[in-house]
Design a protein around this motif. Structure first.
Motif, mmCIF file in Angstrom:
data_model
loop_
_atom_site.group_PDB
_atom_site.id
_atom_site.type_symbol
_atom_site.label_atom_id
_atom_site.label_comp_id
_atom_site.label_asym_id
_atom_site.label_seq_id
_atom_site.Cartn_x
_atom_site.Cartn_y
_atom_site.Cartn_z
ATOM 1 N N HIS A 152 0.821 -1.216 0.000
ATOM 2 C CA HIS A 152 0.000 0.000 0.000
ATOM 3 C C HIS A 152 0.854 1.264 0.000
ATOM 4 O O HIS A 152 0.366 2.339 -0.355
ATOM 5 C CB HIS A 152 -0.911 0.018 1.233
ATOM 6 N N PHE A 153 2.111 1.128 0.406
ATOM 7 C CA PHE A 153 2.962 2.304 0.586
ATOM 8 C C PHE A 153 3.630 2.680 -0.735
ATOM 9 O O PHE A 153 4.823 2.491 -0.950
ATOM 10 C CB PHE A 153 3.984 2.045 1.693
ATOM 11 N N SER A 154 2.797 3.180 -1.607
ATOM 12 C CA SER A 154 3.248 3.543 -2.947
ATOM 13 C C SER A 154 2.341 4.645 -3.468
ATOM 14 O O SER A 154 1.468 5.142 -2.760
ATOM 15 C CB SER A 154 3.194 2.322 -3.876
ATOM 16 N N HIS A 155 2.546 5.009 -4.718
ATOM 17 C CA HIS A 155 1.701 6.000 -5.367
ATOM 18 C C HIS A 155 0.915 5.347 -6.493
ATOM 19 O O HIS A 155 1.296 4.298 -7.011
ATOM 20 C CB HIS A 155 2.550 7.153 -5.919
ATOM 21 N N THR A 156 -0.207 5.967 -6.849
ATOM 22 C CA THR A 156 -1.004 5.489 -7.967
ATOM 23 C C THR A 156 -0.261 5.778 -9.271
ATOM 24 O O THR A 156 0.208 6.898 -9.486
ATOM 25 C CB THR A 156 -2.381 6.178 -7.984
ATOM 26 N N ALA A 157 -0.170 4.784 -10.107
ATOM 27 C CA ALA A 157 0.594 4.935 -11.347
ATOM 28 C C ALA A 157 -0.017 6.013 -12.246
ATOM 29 O O ALA A 157 -1.245 6.089 -12.400
ATOM 30 C CB ALA A 157 0.636 3.598 -12.092
ATOM 31 N N ASN A 158 0.856 6.838 -12.799
ATOM 32 C CA ASN A 158 0.462 7.848 -13.799
ATOM 33 C C ASN A 158 -0.614 8.810 -13.289
ATOM 34 O O ASN A 158 -1.515 9.204 -14.025
ATOM 35 C CB ASN A 158 -0.026 7.169 -15.091
ATOM 36 N N LEU A 159 -0.533 9.160 -11.996
ATOM 37 C CA LEU A 159 -1.499 10.105 -11.430
ATOM 38 C C LEU A 159 -0.758 11.047 -10.489
ATOM 39 O O LEU A 159 -0.241 10.626 -9.451
ATOM 40 C CB LEU A 159 -2.607 9.359 -10.676
ATOM 41 N N ALA A 160 -0.690 12.311 -10.863
ATOM 42 C CA ALA A 160 0.036 13.295 -10.056
ATOM 43 C C ALA A 160 -0.539 14.677 -10.289
ATOM 44 O O ALA A 160 -1.096 14.974 -11.351
ATOM 45 C CB ALA A 160 1.528 13.271 -10.403
ATOM 46 N N SER A 161 -0.401 15.529 -9.274
ATOM 47 C CA SER A 161 -0.790 16.937 -9.403
ATOM 48 C C SER A 161 0.300 17.660 -10.177
ATOM 49 O O SER A 161 1.467 17.635 -9.779
ATOM 50 C CB SER A 161 -0.938 17.572 -8.019
ATOM 51 N N THR A 162 -0.069 18.287 -11.273
ATOM 52 C CA THR A 162 0.902 19.013 -12.084
ATOM 53 C C THR A 162 0.389 20.421 -12.370
ATOM 54 O O THR A 162 -0.806 20.695 -12.292
ATOM 55 C CB THR A 162 1.161 18.285 -13.412
ATOM 56 N N ARG A 163 1.325 21.284 -12.712
ATOM 57 C CA ARG A 163 0.973 22.666 -13.018
ATOM 58 C C ARG A 163 0.201 22.714 -14.334
ATOM 59 O O ARG A 163 0.613 22.103 -15.326
ATOM 60 C CB ARG A 163 2.244 23.504 -13.125
ATOM 61 N N PRO A 164 -0.930 23.408 -14.395
ATOM 62 C CA PRO A 164 -1.716 23.449 -15.638
ATOM 63 C C PRO A 164 -0.981 24.231 -16.718
ATOM 64 O O PRO A 164 -0.237 25.171 -16.441
ATOM 65 C CB PRO A 164 -3.008 24.153 -15.218
ATOM 66 N N ASN A 165 -1.211 23.819 -17.964
ATOM 67 C CA ASN A 165 -0.584 24.502 -19.098
ATOM 68 C C ASN A 165 -1.610 25.292 -19.904
ATOM 69 O O ASN A 165 -1.422 25.544 -21.091
ATOM 70 C CB ASN A 165 0.131 23.498 -20.000
ATOM 71 N N PHE A 166 -2.712 25.674 -19.242
ATOM 72 C CA PHE A 166 -3.748 26.445 -19.915
ATOM 73 C C PHE A 166 -4.201 27.572 -18.984
ATOM 74 O O PHE A 166 -3.975 27.534 -17.779
ATOM 75 C CB PHE A 166 -4.946 25.566 -20.287
ATOM 76 N N THR A 167 -4.843 28.543 -19.559
ATOM 77 C CA THR A 167 -5.400 29.655 -18.786
ATOM 78 C C THR A 167 -6.878 29.404 -18.533
ATOM 79 O O THR A 167 -7.631 29.115 -19.464
ATOM 80 C CB THR A 167 -5.232 30.989 -19.532
ATOM 81 N N GLN A 168 -7.278 29.466 -17.276
ATOM 82 C CA GLN A 168 -8.681 29.238 -16.925
ATOM 83 C C GLN A 168 -9.534 30.366 -17.505
ATOM 84 O O GLN A 168 -9.148 31.537 -17.468
ATOM 85 C CB GLN A 168 -8.825 29.202 -15.409
ATOM 86 N N GLN A 169 -10.689 30.001 -18.049
ATOM 87 C CA GLN A 169 -11.561 30.997 -18.662
ATOM 88 C C GLN A 169 -12.588 31.513 -17.654
ATOM 89 O O GLN A 169 -13.223 30.732 -16.953
ATOM 90 C CB GLN A 169 -12.286 30.397 -19.876
ATOM 91 N N ALA A 170 -12.717 32.833 -17.600
ATOM 92 C CA ALA A 170 -13.734 33.437 -16.730
ATOM 93 C C ALA A 170 -15.113 33.252 -17.349
ATOM 94 O O ALA A 170 -15.250 33.109 -18.573
ATOM 95 C CB ALA A 170 -13.442 34.919 -16.535
ATOM 96 N N ARG A 171 -16.130 33.243 -16.530
ATOM 97 C CA ARG A 171 -17.508 33.075 -17.003
ATOM 98 C C ARG A 171 -18.327 34.303 -16.624
ATOM 99 O O ARG A 171 -18.200 34.823 -15.508
ATOM 100 C CB ARG A 171 -18.137 31.810 -16.413
ATOM 101 N N SER A 172 -19.147 34.731 -17.564
ATOM 102 C CA SER A 172 -19.995 35.895 -17.297
ATOM 103 C C SER A 172 -20.960 35.558 -16.166
ATOM 104 O O SER A 172 -21.594 34.498 -16.163
ATOM 105 C CB SER A 172 -20.763 36.290 -18.560
ATOM 106 N N THR A 173 -21.080 36.485 -15.214
ATOM 107 C CA THR A 173 -21.785 36.210 -13.965
ATOM 108 C C THR A 173 -22.776 37.321 -13.657
ATOM 109 O O THR A 173 -22.493 38.500 -13.885
ATOM 110 C CB THR A 173 -20.775 36.082 -12.808
#
Length: 697
Positions: A152-173
């Motif tokens: 159990h003392f391991s990490h899930t394969a191919n799953l990690a938090s990484t820095r996004p390479n896109f800009t989040q889009q704002a939504r009209s509110t």
């Protein structure tokens, strides 16, 4: 009111009392009949609790409690996961950004619902467990022995938090008060006719007034999803009916973009309706501004100004900051943008194995909520004094677990020197321990224990009590080194990580934004702008608080509705949570999603630190200590997440820094000690009002 009307009202009240008594008697009779039928069904050798529960409108656990022989084999011998307090959307159930799960035949599904230092005494070696009492607490899971547990003392394969390479889009509110019909869109104010205040009427009125449409509608007042609450047995039923009512030209949204949010979010207080126009690309959300802060009568323009100030404060630290639908979504998105682009963690932060995530979910509780009853406290209180830890969780983000976790067995821990043991307990760890309360102990409990019955956790304080539990390093260290009397703590097993700072940059930026907005609220001369700044500062608090909650990544729940004639199509593992003449509403767990930002080890460490600080925390600059253990025995009335309720005021330092104890309420007695949460909250509200009145005077 005169004497005649008073007597007439008393007569009417007695009539209502008699009706309630009759309904309760009828209900008790029906429940007894239901239980008898369940018992009869259990005599069938192929009877299953999973089939009986939906028919009875009960959970599987309730059926098994009534007839233990029906316990599913997969659950035998395993304690249920502890319940967590309800939380706003994306906090209790992160992962709702995934696509909407497929519904069962005839069913509509939607995704639903955070020290005083002394030399450490030696830690005892494990001893045999005491006999189990008649009402045994539920048992918490343990790490399996041998290679199975070590795996159990391991990490899930191919799953990690990484820095996004896109800009989040704002939504009209837009911001809408459904009581007055006032709508604020950018710098314009409109008054709408909302008709019956249904979701369809709101969409029609908003899109008629704003032809270009809006992507997000924040409800600032009115809670329209509660308007038919008296027609349903549960508030969630009323919310689900409001969200799912057919709207000509619209259907339930199926999700879009990089952060897909599909289906309605059914929550009793802060639901989210997601709609998509038929044959078009227009998407819109209807959601409550209460996810961010308590508007408490503020008009839509003030709420709009609060969001503008919030965005400006965040932009000072993130040049690509976007306010998303909920504080938890916003917090998660902002955190990913602090992941280093180069250096040690440029490849991201790997996600733990599903087994360890499940263990942390089951054994790491959130806030401490405990009401202490007489005779442990006086029946008549001289006062009720409330202290609230300011922006509490921000105090505990400076150090968090990173790297591949290590298993520390009882034998390994016992073989270490006292210095190594102390260093481990100061580090980032989660420990399975057997605890004994000292014989002369006369204060509050220190460590959470799995509680009997339906409660998730309690805090044993009776001298001589022994129990087994899991706890974080800060709490274990506090139990061993508390300023009154060290507790006996035996390490049975443990998980230990390296110390890191994955949240430090994120939390520092949010703390600076909070400090700036709090100062604006204090010094702003314009009352409306001062109030907007105050609301914005509360929103920053929510971003951090619920952002931490998203790391916990509890197992997802799916809520669905099934027509009564198709009752057999309800999933066998579903729990009935409501029904009416036409539909049955149910929910069922779907396990953990592949969430790249699932880090329950971070949430668990912060929660443990916050619970420990409720007991004792040192203010080095003042050479002073604060917390429950620095009050006389019998003076602590209650704990509520990051608040303490006492019978007398304390001279604790407060420098407007995260974690400082702030006096929030003070009510002079004599007062009858509260015995229910409602009584405590009533006294709390009265104490806050009394303190505010005294300060104004």
């Amino acid at each position: 009111m005169d004497v005649q009307s008073y007597n007439a009202a008393l007569t009417e009240l007695r009539t209502v009392r008699d009706k309630i008594k009759k309904v309760r008697a009828d209900l008790a009779k029906l429940e007894a009949e239901r239980d008898q039928q369940i018992t009869q069904l259990a005599t069938y050798d192929k009877a299953k609790a999973e089939r009986i529960a939906p028919a009875a409108g009960m959970s599987v656990a309730d059926v098994v409690t009534l007839v233990p022989a029906l316990a599913p084999e997969t659950l035998a011998g395993h304690g249920a996961a502890p319940a967590q307090p309800p939380a706003p959307e994306d906090t209790a159930v992160p992962g709702s950004s995934a696509s909407q799960p497929a519904a069962q035949p005839g069913a509509a599904a939607s995704v639903t619902d955070a020290a005083h230092q002394q030399p450490a005494p030696s830690i005892a070696a494990p001893t045999p467990l005491a006999p189990v009492a008649a009402e045994a607490p539920r048992s918490l899971p343990s790490i399996p022995e041998g290679q199975t547990g070590d795996a159990h003392f391991s990490h899930t394969a191919n799953l990690a938090s990484t820095r996004p390479n896109f800009t989040q889009q704002a939504r009209s509110t837009v911001f809408l008060d459904t009581v007055t019909g006032v709508l604020v869109h950018r710098n314009q104010t409109h008054r709408l006719d909302l008709g019956n205040r249904s979701a369809g009427a709101i969409l029609a009125a908003v899109f008629h007034t704003i032809p270009e449409g809006a992507e997000r509608i924040y409800i600032t007042a009115g809670d329209p999803w509660h308007q038919d609450a008296d027609r349903y047995p549960y508030l969630r039923d009323a919310v689900a009916a409001w969200l799912n009512a057919p709207i000509p030209g619209w259907r339930t949204d199926t999700g879009r973009g990089r952060d897909r949010m599909a289906g309605h979010f059914v929550h009793a207080r802060s639901p989210v309706g997601r709609y998509q126009r038929e044959g078009g690309e227009q998407h819109v959300e209807i959601r409550s501004v209460g996810e961010w802060f308590d508007a408490d009568g503020d008009d839509p323009a003030t709420v709009r100004d609060a969001f503008v100030l919030l965005w400006q404060a965040l932009r000072r630290h993130w040049d690509d900051a976007v306010i998303m639908g909920s504080p938890s979504q916003t917090g998660r998105d902002l955190w990913t943008r602090t992941i280093p682009a180069r250096g040690q963690h440029a490849d991201g932060f790997p996600v733990l194995s599903e087994e360890l995530r499940g263990l942390l979910h089951a054994t790491a509780g959130q806030g401490r909520n405990e009401l202490i009853l007489p005779p442990r406290v006086p029946e008549q209180l001289p006062q009720l004094v409330e202290y609230d830890r300011t922006f509490a969780y921000a105090k505990h983000t400076w150090k968090s677990p990173v790297g591949t976790p290590r298993r520390i067995t009882a034998a390994t821990f016992a073989a270490w020197s006292e210095k190594e043991q102390t260093r481990a307990l100061y580090g980032c760890g989660h420990w399975q321990v057997r605890v004994t309360v000292p014989d002369a102990w006369n204060h509050v409990g220190l460590l959470p224990a799995p509680a009997p019955g339906e409660r998730a956790w309690h805090y044993p304080a009776e001298p001589g009590t022994t129990f087994t539990t899991w706890a974080g390093g800060p709490e274990v260290h506090t139990a061993l080194t508390n300023p009154l009397s060290p507790w006996k703590v035996e390490i049975l097993d443990g998980i230990l990580w390296d110390d890191g700072k994955p949240l430090d940059d994120w939390a520092k930026k949010l703390k600076e934004a909070w400090t700036n907005l709090s100062a604006q609220a204090h010094f702003q001369g314009n009352p409306q702008q001062a109030r907007a700044a105050r609301l914005a500062s509360r929103a920053v608090r929510s971003i951090l608080l619920y952002g931490i909650g998203t790391f916990a990544q509890r197992p997802r729940m799916v809520t669905g509705t099934t027509p009564r004639p198709l009752e057999r199509d309800i999933p066998p593992d579903a729990e009935i949570i409501g029904f009416d003449d036409e539909l049955i509403t149910w929910q069922r767990p779907t396990g953990f999603s592949r969430d790249p930002n699932a880090h329950p080890e971070w949430a668990a460490a912060i929660w443990s630190g916050a619970r420990a600080a409720l007991l004792t925390q040192r203010h080095r600059e003042d050479d002073a200590c604060a917390g429950a253990l620095h009050t006389p025995p019998g003076s602590v009335i209650a704990f509520r997440t990051d608040a303490l309720y006492l019978t007398q005021p304390q001279n604790w330092p407060h420098h407007h820094q995260p974690g400082d104890y702030l006096l929030r309420g003070q009510l002079t007695g004599p007062l009858t000690a509260p015995t229910t949460e409602d009584e405590l909250l009533a006294l709390r509200d009265a104490g806050r009002a009394a303190l505010a009145t005294g300060q104004e005077a």
